[in-house]
Design a protein around this motif. Sequence first.
Motif, PDB file in Angstrom:
ATOM      1  N   ARG A 183      69.741   1.889   1.604  1.00 22.84           N
ATOM      2  CA  ARG A 183      69.239   3.246   1.840  1.00 22.84           C
ATOM      3  C   ARG A 183      67.720   3.202   1.970  1.00 22.84           C
ATOM      4  NH1 ARG A 183      72.311   5.049  -1.809  1.00 22.84           N
ATOM      5  NH2 ARG A 183      70.945   5.841  -3.441  1.00 22.84           N
ATOM      6  N   VAL A 184      67.167   4.233   2.644  1.00 23.47           N
ATOM      7  CA  VAL A 184      65.716   4.431   2.717  1.00 23.47           C
ATOM      8  C   VAL A 184      65.444   5.879   2.360  1.00 23.47           C
ATOM      9  CG1 VAL A 184      63.657   4.390   4.169  1.00 23.47           C
ATOM     10  CG2 VAL A 184      65.465   2.687   4.531  1.00 23.47           C
ATOM     11  N   LYS A 185      64.499   6.120   1.448  1.00 31.83           N
ATOM     12  CA  LYS A 185      64.146   7.482   1.059  1.00 31.83           C
ATOM     13  C   LYS A 185      62.673   7.740   1.341  1.00 31.83           C
ATOM     14  CE  LYS A 185      65.819   9.722  -2.379  1.00 31.83           C
ATOM     15  NZ  LYS A 185      66.706  10.640  -1.641  1.00 31.83           N
ATOM     16  N   VAL A 186      62.393   8.918   1.882  1.00 26.84           N
ATOM     17  CA  VAL A 186      61.018   9.353   2.126  1.00 26.84           C
ATOM     18  C   VAL A 186      60.758  10.532   1.207  1.00 26.84           C
ATOM     19  CG1 VAL A 186      59.353  10.127   3.850  1.00 26.84           C
ATOM     20  CG2 VAL A 186      61.254   8.623   4.525  1.00 26.84           C
ATOM     21  N   GLY A 187      60.033  10.264   0.113  1.00 25.32           N
ATOM     22  CA  GLY A 187      59.838  11.305  -0.874  1.00 25.32           C
ATOM     23  C   GLY A 187      61.188  11.757  -1.433  1.00 25.32           C
ATOM     24  N   PRO A 188      61.260  12.958  -1.962  1.00 25.23           N
ATOM     25  CA  PRO A 188      62.522  13.440  -2.549  1.00 25.23           C
ATOM     26  C   PRO A 188      63.458  14.087  -1.540  1.00 25.23           C
ATOM     27  CG  PRO A 188      60.782  15.009  -2.994  1.00 25.23           C
ATOM     28  CD  PRO A 188      60.135  13.880  -2.231  1.00 25.23           C
ATOM     29  N   GLY A 189      62.974  14.346  -0.315  1.00 26.16           N
ATOM     30  CA  GLY A 189      63.751  15.210   0.566  1.00 26.16           C
ATOM     31  C   GLY A 189      64.448  14.570   1.746  1.00 26.16           C
ATOM     32  N   LEU A 190      64.117  13.335   2.100  1.00 25.29           N
ATOM     33  CA  LEU A 190      64.683  12.746   3.311  1.00 25.29           C
ATOM     34  C   LEU A 190      65.313  11.402   3.003  1.00 25.29           C
ATOM     35  CD1 LEU A 190      65.064  12.700   6.418  1.00 25.29           C
ATOM     36  CD2 LEU A 190      62.800  11.615   6.573  1.00 25.29           C
ATOM     37  N   THR A 191      66.562  11.226   3.450  1.00 23.61           N
ATOM     38  CA  THR A 191      67.263   9.951   3.302  1.00 23.61           C
ATOM     39  C   THR A 191      67.587   9.399   4.683  1.00 23.61           C
ATOM     40  OG1 THR A 191      68.251  10.567   1.184  1.00 23.61           O
ATOM     41  CG2 THR A 191      69.309   8.780   2.393  1.00 23.61           C
ATOM     42  N   ILE A 215      62.843   6.821  12.723  1.00 26.18           N
ATOM     43  CA  ILE A 215      61.381   6.727  12.586  1.00 26.18           C
ATOM     44  C   ILE A 215      60.726   8.051  12.948  1.00 26.18           C
ATOM     45  CG2 ILE A 215      59.309   5.591  13.476  1.00 26.18           C
ATOM     46  CD1 ILE A 215      60.907   3.891  11.520  1.00 26.18           C
ATOM     47  N   ARG A 216      61.299   8.761  13.908  1.00 31.73           N
ATOM     48  CA  ARG A 216      60.765  10.091  14.262  1.00 31.73           C
ATOM     49  C   ARG A 216      60.921  11.053  13.085  1.00 31.73           C
ATOM     50  NH1 ARG A 216      63.578  11.229  18.955  1.00 31.73           N
ATOM     51  NH2 ARG A 216      61.959  10.186  20.161  1.00 31.73           N
ATOM     52  N   ALA A 217      62.080  10.999  12.414  1.00 31.21           N
ATOM     53  CA  ALA A 217      62.300  11.869  11.253  1.00 31.21           C
ATOM     54  C   ALA A 217      61.361  11.488  10.116  1.00 31.21           C
ATOM     55  CB  ALA A 217      63.755  11.759  10.798  1.00 31.21           C
ATOM     56  N   LEU A 218      61.134  10.207   9.929  1.00 29.85           N
ATOM     57  CA  LEU A 218      60.212   9.750   8.882  1.00 29.85           C
ATOM     58  C   LEU A 218      58.813  10.299   9.124  1.00 29.85           C
ATOM     59  CD1 LEU A 218      59.982   6.156   7.445  1.00 29.85           C
ATOM     60  CD2 LEU A 218      57.918   7.322   8.206  1.00 29.85           C
ATOM     61  N   HIS A 219      58.351  10.216  10.378  1.00 38.17           N
ATOM     62  CA  HIS A 219      56.990  10.696  10.673  1.00 38.17           C
ATOM     63  C   HIS A 219      56.879  12.209  10.606  1.00 38.17           C
ATOM     64  CE1 HIS A 219      56.190   6.569  12.359  1.00 38.17           C
ATOM     65  NE2 HIS A 219      55.108   6.801  11.652  1.00 38.17           N
ATOM     66  N   ALA A 220      57.984  12.905  10.872  1.00 33.07           N
ATOM     67  CA  ALA A 220      57.957  14.357  10.694  1.00 33.07           C
ATOM     68  C   ALA A 220      57.735  14.697   9.231  1.00 33.07           C
ATOM     69  CB  ALA A 220      59.272  14.963  11.191  1.00 33.07           C
ATOM     70  N   ALA A 221      58.241  13.835   8.335  1.00 36.94           N
ATOM     71  CA  ALA A 221      58.097  14.080   6.898  1.00 36.94           C
ATOM     72  C   ALA A 221      56.711  13.716   6.381  1.00 36.94           C
ATOM     73  CB  ALA A 221      59.162  13.291   6.130  1.00 36.94           C
ATOM     74  N   ILE A 222      56.034  12.760   7.038  1.00 36.23           N
ATOM     75  CA  ILE A 222      54.713  12.339   6.548  1.00 36.23           C
ATOM     76  C   ILE A 222      53.573  12.804   7.452  1.00 36.23           C
ATOM     77  CG2 ILE A 222      55.725  10.308   5.423  1.00 36.23           C
ATOM     78  CD1 ILE A 222      54.530   8.573   7.641  1.00 36.23           C
ATOM     79  N   GLY A 223      53.902  13.587   8.472  1.00 38.53           N
ATOM     80  CA  GLY A 223      52.853  14.131   9.331  1.00 38.53           C
ATOM     81  C   GLY A 223      52.298  13.150  10.334  1.00 38.53           C
ATOM     82  N   GLY A 224      53.114  12.196  10.788  1.00 37.21           N
ATOM     83  CA  GLY A 224      52.660  11.232  11.783  1.00 37.21           C
ATOM     84  C   GLY A 224      52.505  11.861  13.156  1.00 37.21           C
ATOM     85  N   ILE A 225      51.485  11.444  13.891  1.00 35.19           N
ATOM     86  CA  ILE A 225      51.208  11.965  15.233  1.00 35.19           C
ATOM     87  C   ILE A 225      51.490  10.857  16.238  1.00 35.19           C
ATOM     88  CG2 ILE A 225      49.444  12.949  16.743  1.00 35.19           C
ATOM     89  CD1 ILE A 225      47.955  13.781  14.141  1.00 35.19           C
ATOM     90  N   PRO A 226      52.390  11.088  17.225  1.00 38.81           N
ATOM     91  CA  PRO A 226      52.739  10.031  18.183  1.00 38.81           C
ATOM     92  C   PRO A 226      51.521   9.508  18.929  1.00 38.81           C
ATOM     93  CG  PRO A 226      54.230  11.898  18.369  1.00 38.81           C
ATOM     94  CD  PRO A 226      53.109  12.338  17.475  1.00 38.81           C
ATOM     95  N   LEU A 227      51.503   8.184  19.122  1.00 37.25           N
ATOM     96  CA  LEU A 227      50.388   7.545  19.818  1.00 37.25           C
ATOM     97  C   LEU A 227      50.930   6.879  21.073  1.00 37.25           C
ATOM     98  CD1 LEU A 227      47.343   7.085  19.568  1.00 37.25           C
ATOM     99  CD2 LEU A 227      47.836   4.970  18.320  1.00 37.25           C
ATOM    100  N   LEU A 228      51.195   5.586  21.009  1.00 37.21           N
ATOM    101  CA  LEU A 228      51.722   4.839  22.144  1.00 37.21           C
ATOM    102  C   LEU A 228      52.798   3.877  21.666  1.00 37.21           C
ATOM    103  CD1 LEU A 228      48.356   3.846  23.907  1.00 37.21           C
ATOM    104  CD2 LEU A 228      49.977   5.554  24.730  1.00 37.21           C
ATOM    105  N   ALA A 229      53.740   3.565  22.558  1.00 39.85           N
ATOM    106  CA  ALA A 229      54.734   2.513  22.331  1.00 39.85           C
ATOM    107  C   ALA A 229      55.418   2.620  20.973  1.00 39.85           C
ATOM    108  CB  ALA A 229      54.062   1.142  22.472  1.00 39.85           C
ATOM    109  N   GLY A 230      55.775   3.850  20.598  1.00 39.33           N
ATOM    110  CA  GLY A 230      56.493   4.039  19.347  1.00 39.33           C
ATOM    111  C   GLY A 230      55.617   4.022  18.114  1.00 39.33           C
ATOM    112  N   LEU A 242      50.527  12.014   0.709  1.00 39.80           N
ATOM    113  CA  LEU A 242      51.748  11.557   1.370  1.00 39.80           C
ATOM    114  C   LEU A 242      52.764  11.023   0.360  1.00 39.80           C
ATOM    115  CD1 LEU A 242      50.338   9.762   4.542  1.00 39.80           C
ATOM    116  CD2 LEU A 242      51.137  12.112   4.277  1.00 39.80           C
ATOM    117  N   PRO A 243      54.059  11.193   0.660  1.00 47.68           N
ATOM    118  CA  PRO A 243      55.100  10.727  -0.265  1.00 47.68           C
ATOM    119  C   PRO A 243      55.302   9.223  -0.175  1.00 47.68           C
ATOM    120  CG  PRO A 243      56.105  11.612   1.718  1.00 47.68           C
ATOM    121  CD  PRO A 243      54.619  11.871   1.846  1.00 47.68           C
ATOM    122  N   ALA A 244      55.947   8.661  -1.184  1.00 46.34           N
ATOM    123  CA  ALA A 244      56.332   7.258  -1.160  1.00 46.34           C
ATOM    124  C   ALA A 244      57.519   7.085  -0.219  1.00 46.34           C
ATOM    125  CB  ALA A 244      56.701   6.787  -2.568  1.00 46.34           C
ATOM    126  N   VAL A 245      57.605   5.888   0.370  1.00 44.71           N
ATOM    127  CA  VAL A 245      58.776   5.505   1.160  1.00 44.71           C
ATOM    128  C   VAL A 245      59.436   4.351   0.422  1.00 44.71           C
ATOM    129  CG1 VAL A 245      59.630   4.659   3.376  1.00 44.71           C
ATOM    130  CG2 VAL A 245      57.678   6.232   3.304  1.00 44.71           C
TER     131      VAL A 245
END
Length: 339
Positions: A183-191, A215-230, A242-245
């Motif tokens: 499993r992978v957890k992003v903070g308390p709210g995303l699995t 990875i898109r869902a993970l960045h939505a949880a940590i406020g990631g902004i798309p750049l290039l090539a994923g 930011l939450p722990a992963v």
Amino acid sequence: MSPPPLLQPLLLLLPLLNVEPSGATLIRIPLHRVQPGRRILNLLRGWREPAELPKLGAPSPGDKPIFVPLSNYRDIGGIKGASVIFGEALWEPSLVFAFAHFDGILGLGFPILSVEGVRPPMDVLVEQGLLDKPVFSFYLNRDPEEPDGGELVLGGSDPAHYIPPLTFVPVTVPAYWQIHMERVKVGPGLTLCAKGCAAILDTGTSLITGPTEEIRALHAAIGGIPLLAGEYIILCSEIPKLPAVSFLLGGVWFNLTAHDYVIQTTRNGVRLCLSGFQALDVPPPAGPFWILGDVFLGTYVAVFDRGDMKSSARVGLARARTRGADLGWGETAQAQFPG
């Protein structure tokens, strides 16, 4: 896997084998951090007109020998009498190879990946009695201010590099170092990886990669902004919030804080914060899988154990020590060999 070109401000150089005094069981290879210099820019100028590559089916020069000059770079040496076959790369598809000034790539995967059935270096060293066991471990120093990039240890592991105990996870597919991630957890709210998934531990990959949607869902949880090539960037001011992963491996949670998974660099006086997670889709039958690259392996030391006739291959993981913590860097620690 090759590291993304964007994340190559610092390169780790792996010299050829540097053996300890006669009778030692471990072979220690220091990793050095270097800054790409002006030489790289000069190299890139020559890429405007690439050399023409030989075409398939082109006539060979007959039986005449072809001599190709080889340059030896940063060979601090040591092992004598080891006969190892290597392959010459005639063409490199990425600018990464222009930026990375090194002698070559040391393949430490399983023999099934070997080209033309050539015996991998690890197998040769064991067969020739230079190593007791097909075990190696990586300690990666991620402090950009330190020229010391860490250490590769062949033949076992050094507890001076990590905080025991090691958690061992069985290798599920003995090709790359592939394991089962629960499993992978992003903070308390995303699995993520909710039903379990495959993961590969790879020092040749700079980031942690995973399927695009996760990875898109993970960045939505940590406020990631798309750049290039994923790839994604992070607002530097947000790092403390930011939450722990966390990754569940072998029944144990391995946590990364934002300071672990955000790569902070300065370019032309501007501070830039890059996410340590990248979208990468690996199609079946090999994929999909996650790759736990240097962002993970800089925080957790990995001990790769090929196993033997009595035991299967496995990977041991433990939190890396920071320099000067618990054991002094100059102190001697007893080497640990997984049983």
